[in-house]
Write a protein that holds these residues in place. Structure first.
Motif, PDB file in Angstrom:
ATOM      1  N   ALA A  44      14.406  93.344  80.361  1.00  0.00           N
ATOM      2  CA  ALA A  44      15.416  92.877  79.406  1.00  0.00           C
ATOM      3  C   ALA A  44      15.965  94.075  78.639  1.00  0.00           C
ATOM      4  CB  ALA A  44      14.825  91.862  78.445  1.00  0.00           C
ATOM      5  N   ILE A  45      17.266  94.035  78.362  1.00  0.00           N
ATOM      6  CA  ILE A  45      17.931  95.097  77.617  1.00  0.00           C
ATOM      7  C   ILE A  45      17.845  94.793  76.124  1.00  0.00           C
ATOM      8  CG2 ILE A  45      20.098  96.323  77.240  1.00  0.00           C
ATOM      9  CD1 ILE A  45      18.909  96.852  79.952  1.00  0.00           C
ATOM     10  N   ARG A  65       9.221 105.715  82.201  1.00  0.00           N
ATOM     11  CA  ARG A  65       7.965 105.001  82.471  1.00  0.00           C
ATOM     12  C   ARG A  65       8.206 103.762  83.341  1.00  0.00           C
ATOM     13  NH1 ARG A  65       6.580 105.026  77.765  1.00  0.00           N
ATOM     14  NH2 ARG A  65       7.352 102.998  77.055  1.00  0.00           N
ATOM     15  N   LEU A  66       9.229 102.997  83.010  1.00  0.00           N
ATOM     16  CA  LEU A  66       9.537 101.804  83.796  1.00  0.00           C
ATOM     17  C   LEU A  66      10.046 102.179  85.185  1.00  0.00           C
ATOM     18  CD1 LEU A  66      11.192  99.555  81.076  1.00  0.00           C
ATOM     19  CD2 LEU A  66       9.016  99.151  82.231  1.00  0.00           C
ATOM     20  N   ALA A  67      10.821 103.262  85.277  1.00  0.00           N
ATOM     21  CA  ALA A  67      11.312 103.711  86.579  1.00  0.00           C
ATOM     22  C   ALA A  67      10.151 104.114  87.484  1.00  0.00           C
ATOM     23  CB  ALA A  67      12.285 104.875  86.409  1.00  0.00           C
ATOM     24  N   ILE A  71      12.342  92.633  98.024  1.00  0.00           N
ATOM     25  CA  ILE A  71      13.324  93.724  97.990  1.00  0.00           C
ATOM     26  C   ILE A  71      14.449  93.387  97.020  1.00  0.00           C
ATOM     27  CG2 ILE A  71      14.988  95.021  99.359  1.00  0.00           C
ATOM     28  CD1 ILE A  71      13.211  94.544 101.794  1.00  0.00           C
ATOM     29  N   TYR A  72      14.924  92.158  97.060  1.00  0.00           N
ATOM     30  CA  TYR A  72      16.015  91.748  96.171  1.00  0.00           C
ATOM     31  C   TYR A  72      15.590  91.823  94.704  1.00  0.00           C
ATOM     32  CZ  TYR A  72      19.410  88.716  93.874  1.00  0.00           C
ATOM     33  OH  TYR A  72      20.353  88.208  93.014  1.00  0.00           O
ATOM     34  N   ARG A 130      15.640  94.889  89.374  1.00  0.00           N
ATOM     35  CA  ARG A 130      14.987  95.709  88.350  1.00  0.00           C
ATOM     36  C   ARG A 130      15.593  97.106  88.297  1.00  0.00           C
ATOM     37  NH1 ARG A 130      10.342  92.784  90.151  1.00  0.00           N
ATOM     38  NH2 ARG A 130       9.845  94.372  91.684  1.00  0.00           N
ATOM     39  N   VAL A 131      15.863  97.672  89.461  1.00  0.00           N
ATOM     40  CA  VAL A 131      16.457  99.008  89.503  1.00  0.00           C
ATOM     41  C   VAL A 131      17.846  99.003  88.866  1.00  0.00           C
ATOM     42  CG1 VAL A 131      17.395 100.775  91.048  1.00  0.00           C
ATOM     43  CG2 VAL A 131      15.132  99.817  91.481  1.00  0.00           C
TER      44      VAL A 131
END
Length: 334
Positions: free
Chosen positions: A95-96, A154-156, A181-182, A187-188
């Motif tokens: 979430a942003i 960290r999330l990446a 994959i989707y 997330r990416v």
């Protein structure tokens, strides 16, 4: 007033006593420092009250009230308005969380949504002291940017580990995990929306820093380096996931083609068998027709009393059947 914290920082250290909001700027001016006001989930009315107290530009107030801003840095005279996107994992995905920062030489105002503690992590870090940095409003903004860049990195890294697991499954199993994959792609992309503009934001913040604050500029360049590295990793992961989706589509299409080919071959065999059955039925129909005609019990039947009638009938049956056999054989039905 939804103030997570209102503090005064003279000589780079926070004053111990609580300072009322309406006296924060006055107290900071009296003690020769700056004020930091951290707002959490402010309403439009509350933001306008803060704007009046701090004499903020109306365009800045409108942007903060509207939210939904892209990461950016805008200058209004001696005031800089910065928007940063933090990314958090809320259990249902990424979430942003927007962070708005309004900075000048005498104060910094931060506003965030979705977290009751506001920027408690940044406050704790600044309170503990920024290594080799003088604590100023722009140094606080650096800490906000650095925390956001660290969260992105960290999330990446976590998403990259998940993608490596998906890749191992992808090449180990016959059926590709397209759903996984989707979801990883989503997330990416969510991370990219927050991380990609970070380098530009940090670069513009660094350009606004006084040339005498060399150490702060060095720290901002370090944040920029982290932001660029994270953006490059996310771009590579996105391209890898896109390639895996294309390959998965190709594998599905190949499997479907194999199934269609098998069905086609089976249909061809069935057609050949149908042709053979039809051909033999036609061949056998000819003698049956002739025998049926000669088997009718009529008094005046042709060739009934002819001596060669029976051999003629047999010969006619064989000739008719033979002609049909040759025709079907020529057409590869037999």
């Amino acid at each position: 007033m939804p103030i997570a914290d209102a503090s005064v920082w003279p000589a780079g250290a926070r004053v111990a006593e609580d300072v009322p909001f309406d006296r924060v700027l006055e107290t900071a001016a009296e003690r020769g420092g700056f004020a930091w006001i951290d707002l959490v989930d402010p309403t439009a009315q509350e933001l306008r009250a803060v704007a009046v107290e701090l004499d903020l530009h109306h365009l800045v107030v409108e942007d903060v009230i509207a939210q939904g801003q892209r990461p950016k840095v805008e200058s209004y005279g001696d005031l800089d308005y910065c928007v940063v996107h933090r990314v958090v994992d809320d259990g249902n995905g990424l979430a942003i969380r927007e962070v708005h920062a309004i900075v000048n030489e005498r104060c910094i105002v931060t506003a965030s949504w979705g977290d009751d503690e506001g920027l408690s992590g940044v406050r704790g870090r600044v309170d503990a002291g920024l290594v080799s940095l003088e604590v100023t409003p722009r140094a606080v903004l650096y800490a906000v940017l650095d925390e956001a860049a660290d969260e992105h990195e960290r999330l990446a890294a976590r998403v990259h580990e998940q993608i490596e697991g998906i890749e191992d499954i992808f090449f180990a199993e016959e059926h590709p995990p397209t759903v996984g994959i989707y979801r990883a792609m989503r997330r990416v992309l969510a991370l990219q929306r927050a991380a990609d503009p970070m380098s530009i934001v940090v670069e513009r913040v660094g350009a606004a820093v006084d040339g005498r604050q060399l150490e702060l500029r060095r720290h901002l360049r370090d944040v920029d380096d982290h932001a660029r590295r994270t953006a490059a990793r996310l771009t590579g992961d996105r391209d890898l996931l896109a390639s895996m989706l294309h390959l998965a589509s190709a594998r599905v299409a190949e499997r479907q083609n194999d199934e269609i080919r098998a069905m086609t071959e089976q249909q061809i065999v069935q057609n050949d068998q149908t042709k053979k059955v039809t051909s033999w039925a036609a061949i056998l129909f000819a003698p049956t027709l002739i025998a049926g005609i000669y088997g009718m019990n009529f008094r005046h039947l042709p060739e009934l009393e002819w001596l060669l009638g029976y051999p003629f009938a047999l010969l006619l049956m064989l000739a008719f059947a033979g002609v049909l056999y040759v025709v079907f054989k020529a057409r590869h039905w037999l």
